[in-house]
Scaffold this active site. Structure first.
Site, PDB file in Angstrom:
ATOM      1  N   LYS A  48       0.822  -1.207   0.000  1.00 45.75           N
ATOM      2  CA  LYS A  48       0.000   0.000   0.000  1.00 45.75           C
ATOM      3  C   LYS A  48       0.856   1.257   0.000  1.00 45.75           C
ATOM      4  CE  LYS A  48      -1.675   0.934   4.010  1.00 45.75           C
ATOM      5  NZ  LYS A  48      -0.845   2.101   4.431  1.00 45.75           N
ATOM      6  N   THR A  49       1.859   1.297   0.868  1.00 46.73           N
ATOM      7  CA  THR A  49       2.716   2.482   0.950  1.00 46.73           C
ATOM      8  C   THR A  49       3.424   2.731  -0.378  1.00 46.73           C
ATOM      9  OG1 THR A  49       3.061   2.146   3.319  1.00 46.73           O
ATOM     10  CG2 THR A  49       4.669   3.517   2.158  1.00 46.73           C
ATOM     11  N   ASP A 239      -4.434   8.081   3.543  1.00 42.94           N
ATOM     12  CA  ASP A 239      -3.957   6.745   3.894  1.00 42.94           C
ATOM     13  C   ASP A 239      -4.703   6.244   5.125  1.00 42.94           C
ATOM     14  OD1 ASP A 239      -2.423   4.458   3.776  1.00 42.94           O
ATOM     15  OD2 ASP A 239      -0.731   5.321   4.858  1.00 42.94           O
ATOM     16  N   GLU A 240      -4.800   4.932   5.282  1.00 46.80           N
ATOM     17  CA  GLU A 240      -5.474   4.304   6.434  1.00 46.80           C
ATOM     18  C   GLU A 240      -6.886   4.864   6.607  1.00 46.80           C
ATOM     19  OE1 GLU A 240      -4.203   1.801   7.730  1.00 46.80           O
ATOM     20  OE2 GLU A 240      -2.021   1.942   7.719  1.00 46.80           O
ATOM     21  N   GLN A 270      -8.877  -4.215   8.542  1.00 42.74           N
ATOM     22  CA  GLN A 270      -7.971  -3.746   9.585  1.00 42.74           C
ATOM     23  C   GLN A 270      -8.534  -2.526  10.326  1.00 42.74           C
ATOM     24  OE1 GLN A 270      -3.594  -4.086   8.751  1.00 42.74           O
ATOM     25  NE2 GLN A 270      -4.268  -4.290   6.630  1.00 42.74           N
ATOM     26  N   ARG A 623       0.817  -9.751  11.062  1.00 44.54           N
ATOM     27  CA  ARG A 623       2.082  -9.107  11.455  1.00 44.54           C
ATOM     28  C   ARG A 623       3.253 -10.063  11.281  1.00 44.54           C
ATOM     29  NH1 ARG A 623       0.758  -5.026  10.059  1.00 44.54           N
ATOM     30  NH2 ARG A 623      -1.094  -6.162   9.446  1.00 44.54           N
TER      31      ARG A 623
END
Length: 682
Positions: A48-49, A239-240, A270, A623
């Site tokens: 994503k980043t 973002d997010e 998430q 994670r």
């Protein structure tokens, strides 16, 4: 002689970045998409980043000026890292991109337009403790008979008001929906909230939530200002997005209303911060607000082994409210599934984790590439004891609050006075530090100062001495004020901190604290940190806004509670799952995966809460890069030494058993056996 002339179009953009080869097919579609509303559903570990970074680079290379791009992230660090990568791609200065958290961007904009809302440009940002102190003052000034009725403390009111702000609710609506036990007090709480707002305005102060509230007010109430910013920001990227609250989503919609070039990126699976006001309906309702929006998916997982990805997919599939998707693992399988580890009790759970961590260390996995995650902080207590016993160094992600320590706040209060002479809370804190001045005297001094045209000048007048006993100390204090704010003073924050420490505060530390030397070192490090700021105003704003770096209710920066015994940079990580979001480790231990512990007992009778808990489990499992261990005690000792039989979490029992390798644990020299992979256990 008449001639026809045709204006030639601008040449097509020439890109220095090879986007096609640098990105996968999914990312390339996002990065090269035309303008307009875009919803990007980005699964865990899907790059994503990278997609957001290359999108910004592509916009700049396409001719969009950096100052016309707004990039809202959930930490300032994330924004800095993204823009640093963009700079490396396009080889040009991208500092004019408006990148940062919602609160940091709000601070920049409000500094320009504060007078439109009745504030001056040098307003103070209150941290959570200051806000509670001001709420205490509002309660005192409300006329409420606190002895006749049980009235909530300022810390409780702070939570109520903050949650109402983040959910865009009135105080009464918030109380009725989320704090029904406070319903009988709703009207007086509303009254206190009004006084609190008025005091903040009079004292030229805003709390953490006010930054967003006033940003929205600025856009709603001032058409000419709104016109400027909606014209300015040609592209808005968030973002997010699944973690935005209702207020943030409304601000984004206002800013994008002219050009409608809005790209929101997030993963509904998430969304785990409803308890702090995050409104997951923002991401689900985006296509309703933007019917012409295009949806993109990032589903290639580059982080985890296929077996871990399969478990995460199988678990989240049980949620009804979601954008259905299936992560596809890019990494190769090693033929080992996530470990399911039932243990006898919590002590054996701690012993297993500690033993296996040491084995991983011997196998070449550094301690800082291993994490132990848990639903609630208390679940790590026995493990911490075991780690200390075995001399395994570790760091806890929640610990001492550095910027909330008294000596830090004392020194910062002097700087706040110098930059905003009408900061009531800073004055009262500093006044109480002066020998022979107590609370009542400090209040009386403030009353006089607050009526002065320039409080600093009044405080420095030779005849302004509060009492004979305090005369000498007051003269020293007045001299310090002159050094901090007088003509020709060095107004750099690092110099100001050193001045405060040298002019009496270091002596104060020696008189007040047994660890004065450690506190003095804290202040030296604070001054060193301050050297990177160009002004005291920006320094104080940054400290107040550091709250946005934490995945919790706005509070102070968490220092790390470190156990002795290893290299400075290699420590096992203990973290709540909420604080682990966005991070990854080679090996992850998820402890207390018992029903009623994870998911928590409070969520078992609320379908929406249970789905958020399942999203939390999804975050925890994703994670892990190489190894995942899900541990749960078979029994727990309750009150009165009562034995409570534990069941595995429903998040484990609702997926196929063959997704796990089931381990059995015995304590004969603490050998570990696994099923079906015997060789691995040996």
């Amino acid at each position: 002689m008449a001639r026809n002339y045709v204006i030639r179009g601008a040449p097509a953009a020439r890109f220095s970045v090879d986007y096609k080869n640098a990105l996968n097919t999914e990312q390339y579609a996002v990065v090269t998409a035309p303008g307009g509303p875009m919803l990007v559903i980005a699964g865990a570990g899907s790059g994503k980043t990278r997609a957001v970074t290359y999108r910004v680079a592509r916009l700049i290379e396409s001719g969009v000026h950096p100052s016309q791009i707004l990039l809202a992230t959930f930490t300032n660090k994330a924004a800095r890292e993204m823009l640093h990568r963009v700079e490396g791609l396009v080889h040009s200065d991208v500092r004019k991109v408006w990148g940062g958290t919602f609160h940091s961007i709000a601070n920049r904009i409000l500094r320009r337009h504060a007078p439109a809302l009745g504030f001056s440009h040098d307003f103070t940002i209150l941290d959570s403790e200051d806000a509670r102190d001001m709420l205490d003052l509002a309660i005192e000034g409300s006329g409420i008979d606190l002895k006749a009725r049980r009235f909530p403390k300022a810390s409780v009111l702070y939570d109520v008001l903050s949650f109402a702000n983040n959910r865009a609710l009135t105080v009464t609506e918030c109380i009725n929906q989320f704090y029904p036990y406070l319903a009988p007090q709703a009207r007086p709480i509303e009254h206190v909230a009004v006084i609190y707002r008025q005091r903040k305005l009079e004292r030229n102060s805003m709390d953490y939530d006010d930054l967003l509230i006033n940003w929205k007010r600025l856009l709603v109430e001032n058409p000419e200002i709104t016109d400027y910013w909606t014209s300015r920001f040609e592209h808005v990227l968030v973002d997010e997005y699944q973690d935005t609250n209702k207020l943030q989503a409304e601000i984004v919609d206002l800013l994008a209303s002219r050009h409608r070039n809005i790209m929101v990126v997030g993963d509904d699976a998430q969304s785990i911060f409803a308890w702090r006001g995050a409104h997951f309906a923002n991401i689900y309702g985006f296509k309703e607000r933007y019917p012409d929006s295009r949806e993109y998916r990032l589903e290639s997982n580059y982080r985890s082994r296929p077996e871990i990805v399969m478990l995460a997919n199988a678990s989240i599939r049980n949620n009804r409210n979601q954008f259905p998707k299936a992560l596809q693992a890019i990494r190769d399988s090693v033929g080992v599934g996530p470990a399911l580890v039932p243990v006898r009790n919590v002590d054996q759970q701690a012993a297993f984790v500690a033993s296996r961590v040491l084995e991983l260390r011997q196998e070449g996995v550094p301690l800082d590439q291993v994490a132990v995650l848990y639903r609630s902080h208390w679940q790590s207590l026995e493990l911490q004891i075991e780690l200390v016993r075995r001399d395994i160094p570790y760091v806890v992600r929640s610990g001492v609050r550095f910027f909330e320590q008294a000596h830090i706040k004392d020194v910062l209060a002097y700087l706040r006075i110098a930059t905003n002479p009408r900061d009531e809370l800073a004055w009262k804190r500093v006044l109480r530090l002066i020998p022979h001045i107590g609370v009542q005297t400090a209040n009386r001094i403030w009353e006089q100062l607050s009526e002065a045209e320039n409080p600093l000048e009044l405080a420095r007048e030779p005849n302004f001495v509060p009492s004979r006993r305090a005369a000498s100390a007051w003269r020293d204090f007045a001299g310090l004020l002159w050094r901090l704010s007088g003509p020709g003073s060095d107004h750099m924050p690092s110099t100001m901190i050193d001045t405060v420490v040298a002019c009496g505060y270091e002596e104060h530390l020696g008189n007040e604290y047994e660890n004065a030397d450690l506190r003095a070192e804290d202040l030296r490090q604070l001054a060193l940190y301050a050297t990177s700021f160009e002004s005291t105003e920006s320094f104080l704003s940054d400290l107040a806004l550091i709250n946005t770096e934490r995945f919790s209710r706005p509070g102070a920066t968490a220092a790390e509670d470190v156990v002795r015994g290893a290299d400075e940079d290699e420590k096992l990580v203990l973290s709540s799952i909420h604080q682990a979001k966005g991070l990854e480790w080679r090996a992850v231990f998820l402890i207390w995966t018992s029903d009623g512990k994870f998911p928590s007992s409070r969520s078992l009778y609320d379908p929406q809460a249970e789905e958020e808990e399942r999203r939390l489990f999804y975050v925890a499992t994703t994670r892990a890069r190489d190894e995942l261990y899900c541990c749960y005690p078979l029994v727990q000792i309750g009150q009165g030494r009562r034995v409570i039989v534990q069941k595995p979490s429903r998040f484990i029992t609702e997926v196929a058993r063959n997704l796990f390798d089931v381990w059995s644990v015995r304590e004969e020299a603490f050998a570990i056996e696994s099923e079906p992979d015997e060789e691995r256990a040996n």
